[in-house]
Enzyme design. Structure first.
Site, mmCIF file in Angstrom:
data_model
loop_
_atom_site.group_PDB
_atom_site.id
_atom_site.type_symbol
_atom_site.label_atom_id
_atom_site.label_comp_id
_atom_site.label_asym_id
_atom_site.label_seq_id
_atom_site.Cartn_x
_atom_site.Cartn_y
_atom_site.Cartn_z
ATOM 1 N N LYS A 1 17.144 2.624 1.377
ATOM 2 C CA LYS A 1 17.865 2.580 2.656
ATOM 3 C C LYS A 1 19.080 1.676 2.487
ATOM 4 O O LYS A 1 19.045 0.479 2.812
ATOM 5 C CB LYS A 1 16.922 2.035 3.739
ATOM 6 C CG LYS A 1 17.276 2.504 5.142
ATOM 7 C CD LYS A 1 16.477 1.759 6.183
ATOM 8 C CE LYS A 1 15.068 2.265 6.335
ATOM 9 N NZ LYS A 1 14.364 1.564 7.448
ATOM 10 N N ASP B 1 14.174 -1.406 1.089
ATOM 11 C CA ASP B 1 14.825 -1.604 2.384
ATOM 12 C C ASP B 1 15.886 -2.700 2.211
ATOM 13 O O ASP B 1 17.014 -2.415 1.826
ATOM 14 C CB ASP B 1 13.725 -1.966 3.394
ATOM 15 C CG ASP B 1 14.201 -1.909 4.830
ATOM 16 O OD1 ASP B 1 13.775 -1.025 5.563
ATOM 17 O OD2 ASP B 1 14.997 -2.784 5.228
ATOM 18 N N LYS C 1 0.810 -1.206 0.000
ATOM 19 C CA LYS C 1 0.000 0.000 0.000
ATOM 20 C C LYS C 1 0.845 1.258 0.000
ATOM 21 O O LYS C 1 0.385 2.332 -0.354
ATOM 22 C CB LYS C 1 -0.875 0.048 1.272
ATOM 23 C CG LYS C 1 -1.781 -1.114 1.491
ATOM 24 C CD LYS C 1 -2.525 -0.905 2.837
ATOM 25 C CE LYS C 1 -3.056 -2.152 3.382
ATOM 26 N NZ LYS C 1 -3.589 -1.968 4.771
ATOM 27 N N PHE D 1 13.847 3.775 11.057
ATOM 28 C CA PHE D 1 12.541 3.366 10.562
ATOM 29 C C PHE D 1 11.759 4.615 10.192
ATOM 30 O O PHE D 1 11.596 5.519 11.011
ATOM 31 C CB PHE D 1 11.774 2.523 11.573
ATOM 32 C CG PHE D 1 10.690 1.743 10.900
ATOM 33 C CD1 PHE D 1 10.954 0.468 10.405
ATOM 34 C CD2 PHE D 1 9.442 2.291 10.689
ATOM 35 C CE1 PHE D 1 9.975 -0.236 9.728
ATOM 36 C CE2 PHE D 1 8.456 1.585 10.014
ATOM 37 C CZ PHE D 1 8.720 0.317 9.533
ATOM 38 N N GLU E 1 7.663 2.059 -6.253
ATOM 39 C CA GLU E 1 7.771 1.652 -4.841
ATOM 40 C C GLU E 1 7.952 2.878 -3.942
ATOM 41 O O GLU E 1 8.457 3.913 -4.375
ATOM 42 C CB GLU E 1 8.978 0.733 -4.654
ATOM 43 C CG GLU E 1 8.655 -0.761 -4.724
ATOM 44 C CD GLU E 1 7.939 -1.270 -3.472
ATOM 45 O OE1 GLU E 1 7.378 -0.464 -2.708
ATOM 46 O OE2 GLU E 1 7.941 -2.493 -3.258
ATOM 47 N N ASP E 2 7.586 2.741 -2.707
ATOM 48 C CA ASP E 2 7.825 3.815 -1.732
ATOM 49 C C ASP E 2 9.192 3.656 -1.077
ATOM 50 O O ASP E 2 9.864 4.641 -0.793
ATOM 51 C CB ASP E 2 6.736 3.845 -0.655
ATOM 52 C CG ASP E 2 6.549 2.497 0.021
ATOM 53 O OD1 ASP E 2 6.623 1.467 -0.681
ATOM 54 O OD2 ASP E 2 6.337 2.460 1.238
ATOM 55 N N ARG F 1 0.557 6.567 7.973
ATOM 56 C CA ARG F 1 0.585 6.763 6.518
ATOM 57 C C ARG F 1 0.129 8.166 6.144
ATOM 58 O O ARG F 1 0.454 8.688 5.081
ATOM 59 C CB ARG F 1 -0.327 5.742 5.809
ATOM 60 C CG ARG F 1 0.147 4.303 5.883
ATOM 61 C CD ARG F 1 -0.656 3.458 4.890
ATOM 62 N NE ARG F 1 -0.601 2.038 5.194
ATOM 63 C CZ ARG F 1 0.331 1.200 4.756
ATOM 64 N NH1 ARG F 1 1.310 1.641 3.998
ATOM 65 N NH2 ARG F 1 0.285 -0.084 5.055
HETATM 66 C C1 PRP Z 1 7.333 -2.035 2.100
HETATM 67 C C2 PRP Z 1 7.655 -1.335 0.793
HETATM 68 C C3 PRP Z 1 8.304 -2.406 -0.018
HETATM 69 C C4 PRP Z 1 8.966 -3.281 1.013
HETATM 70 C C5 PRP Z 1 10.427 -2.975 1.068
HETATM 71 O O1 PRP Z 1 6.102 -2.642 1.978
HETATM 72 O O2 PRP Z 1 6.509 -0.832 0.168
HETATM 73 O O3 PRP Z 1 7.359 -3.131 -0.769
HETATM 74 O O4 PRP Z 1 8.379 -2.982 2.267
HETATM 75 O O5 PRP Z 1 11.094 -3.818 1.962
HETATM 76 P P1 PRP Z 1 12.288 -4.758 1.547
HETATM 77 O O6 PRP Z 1 13.168 -4.008 0.592
HETATM 78 O O7 PRP Z 1 12.964 -5.058 2.853
HETATM 79 O O8 PRP Z 1 11.720 -5.993 0.916
HETATM 80 P P2 PRP Z 1 5.318 -3.294 3.199
HETATM 81 O O9 PRP Z 1 5.482 -4.773 3.120
HETATM 82 O O10 PRP Z 1 5.678 -2.582 4.470
HETATM 83 O O11 PRP Z 1 3.802 -3.078 2.852
HETATM 84 P P3 PRP Z 1 2.955 -1.735 2.741
HETATM 85 O O12 PRP Z 1 3.510 -0.999 1.535
HETATM 86 O O13 PRP Z 1 1.572 -2.210 2.546
HETATM 87 O O14 PRP Z 1 3.131 -0.954 4.013
#
Ligand code: PRP
Length: 179
Positions: free
Chosen positions: A133, A105, A43, A154, A101-102, A167
């Site tokens: 990150k 990580d 999301k 975070f 993507e947002d 959010r």
């Molecule tokens: C976040 C973000 C990426 C992922 C990155 O999504 O949108 O999809 O984590 O993490 P990574 O590089 O360690 O794989 P999240 O699963 O938190 O879901 P959301 O967007 O619904 O909050």
């Protein structure tokens, strides 16, 4: 409640807007005549996507996908635990695809999803992320369009959550407290 958590602003809404504007100019230059499919990963990317496409302002298609990566905490679910919860609902074979993507990580989610999409044989496949990150990288992936590099904290806000909270914040903030 949310007010119990100590936050500090990491990127103001103005800094975010400047980054989005720069990214939009780069994407516009590369995709203007390509009618690309932008696939936003739910999301967290919904706010970024909404701002980005209004800056793009040229013919494109918007699709969504949802993956499971994080659990309820702040850590990635770990390798092998990523699943497609909702797949792209259009045929992307032969299309120019840009994943939105947002945050990158560990990189596990994006690496998994790009491979998933590659199997659908798009004409091209690139990645745009508002934030990265690098301190947390487990899988090195190429981010074709990157907005902001974040420190090892975070972050929440501008669509990004912690356990579904925060959010709604217009700025990107760092959580200063522990769990
Ligand atoms: C976040 C973000 C990426 C992922 C990155 O999504 O949108 O999809 O984590 O993490 P990574 O590089 O360690 O794989 P999240 O699963 O938190 O879901 P959301 O967007 O619904 O909050």
């Amino acid at each position: 409640m949310d007010s119990e958590i100590k936050l500090s602003v990491l990127f103001t809404r103005e800094q975010i807007a400047a980054a989005v504007k720069r990214l939009a100019a780069e994407i516009r230059r590369d995709y203007l005549d390509k009618n690309p499919v932008l696939i936003a990963v739910l999301k967290g990317s919904f706010v970024f996507l909404a701002d980005l496409v209004r800056q793009l302002n040229f013919p494109l298609q918007i699709e969504f996908a949802q993956l499971s990566s994080y659990g309820r905490g702040r850590e990635s679910a770990g390798k092998g635990k990523i699943k497609v919860v909702q797949d792209v609902k259009t045929d992307i074979k032969g299309r120019h695809v840009l994943v939105v993507e947002d945050i990158i990580d560990t990189g596990l989610t994006a690496a998994f999803f790009l491979e998933h999409l590659r199997q659908k044989q798009p004409a091209s496949l690139k990645l745009c992320s508002l934030t990265d990150k690098p301190s947390r990288t487990q899988v090195k992936i190429n981010i074709d369009y990157l907005g902001l590099t974040v420190p090892d904290k975070f972050i929440v806000g501008y669509g990004i959550d912690w356990d579904e909270r925060f959010r709604y914040l217009p700025d990107i903030c760092a959580i200063e407290d522990g769990d």
